[in-house]
Design a protein around this motif. Sequence first.
Motif, short mmCIF file in Angstrom:
data_model
loop_
_atom_site.label_atom_id
_atom_site.label_comp_id
_atom_site.label_asym_id
_atom_site.label_seq_id
_atom_site.Cartn_x
_atom_site.Cartn_y
_atom_site.Cartn_z
N SER A 48 -60.42 13.55 -50.65
CA SER A 48 -61.68 13.24 -50.66
C SER A 48 -62.19 11.59 -50.60
O SER A 48 -61.38 10.95 -51.33
N ILE A 49 -63.33 11.49 -50.39
CA ILE A 49 -63.98 10.12 -50.46
C ILE A 49 -64.21 9.91 -52.02
O ILE A 49 -64.02 8.45 -52.23
N THR A 50 -64.71 10.75 -52.76
CA THR A 50 -64.64 10.45 -54.05
C THR A 50 -63.44 9.97 -54.79
O THR A 50 -63.39 9.03 -55.42
N ALA A 51 -62.27 10.51 -54.27
CA ALA A 51 -60.77 10.31 -54.84
C ALA A 51 -60.52 9.03 -54.34
O ALA A 51 -60.11 8.04 -55.10
N TYR A 52 -61.09 8.65 -53.07
CA TYR A 52 -60.62 7.19 -52.85
C TYR A 52 -61.58 6.14 -53.48
O TYR A 52 -61.13 5.06 -53.74
N VAL A 53 -62.66 6.59 -53.84
CA VAL A 53 -63.63 5.47 -54.48
C VAL A 53 -62.83 5.27 -55.84
O VAL A 53 -62.82 4.18 -56.38
N GLN A 54 -62.36 6.35 -56.48
CA GLN A 54 -61.80 6.30 -57.62
C GLN A 54 -60.65 5.45 -57.71
O GLN A 54 -60.41 4.56 -58.55
#
Length: 295
Positions: free
Chosen positions: A175-181
């Motif tokens: 997910s995009i959230t995972a990539y940001v993290q």
Amino acid sequence: MKTALLWLQRLFLVCSIAFLIAVFFQNRTDIVSIFTAASYSGFAIAILFWILATLLIPVIALTILKDRKNSITFRTLLAIHLNRIPSKFLPGGVWQTFARVYDMNGLGITKTGISLVVLYENTYFIILAAIVSTLGIYLYSSNELYSTLALALFLGSIATIPLALFFRKRSFILSITAYVQLTAVCAIFWVLAAGAFYSYMAAIGMIAASDDALHTVVNYLFSYVVGFVSIFAPQGIGVFEAVYSELASSELPRTQLMIFVAGFRVLLMLSDMLTWLGFMLFKISVGVGAKQYAE
């Protein structure tokens, strides 16, 4: 082909170590005097930086597995990582990964989840370091050879983006959230790792007045990336030291500077062993405490 590469790596490793040992013995008086006059508080800061970086690494696996709806905890992943530190020093440089894969498989984590952890741990760090360092070298380095190499590595890093289409078909996209993290965790890791290197080099007086902190960090990251992509050099041994010695501003002969840069590997090994010993002592104390409480 695989066997030939393995023997090439072994040969290069032996030659690199033999070269470093020969240079050390030829210049041992000067080298020992510099290490003797070094700042031990600087060494301690470098060790602290690397220990913090080590403790951060399991967050990568946690982020990926949580994105895959796995309920594993950071404490479990950290225990696996710290417990397997000794296997990091076995010849080949991949045994810690294999050992952790075995442990995660034993916890019931799916093969896809484990594959994702291995994939992103071995690619996301290096891609981020490559993008940042190659841009820095290309913009600031006066060395035409390394500027050209930096541009090639930068374009190569960007060229990996279309692989997302392949990963999507394999359900390897997060997910995009995972990539940001992941980006945030990797960035913090490199800040800590670069802080360890800068503290070590400053402790032995190997930071030239003309090399500010930013240049030192860029040179470190770029040297690491070049060593990483040099498949003939196990863990970049020899290549990392040679590239950094070429990029750094130093009045020392390049061969002597390589010895001091190689000393950073010894400091990292010491840091890893201290971390592992601390973990083992913690396990023993917790075990003893639990036994006493049960009695």
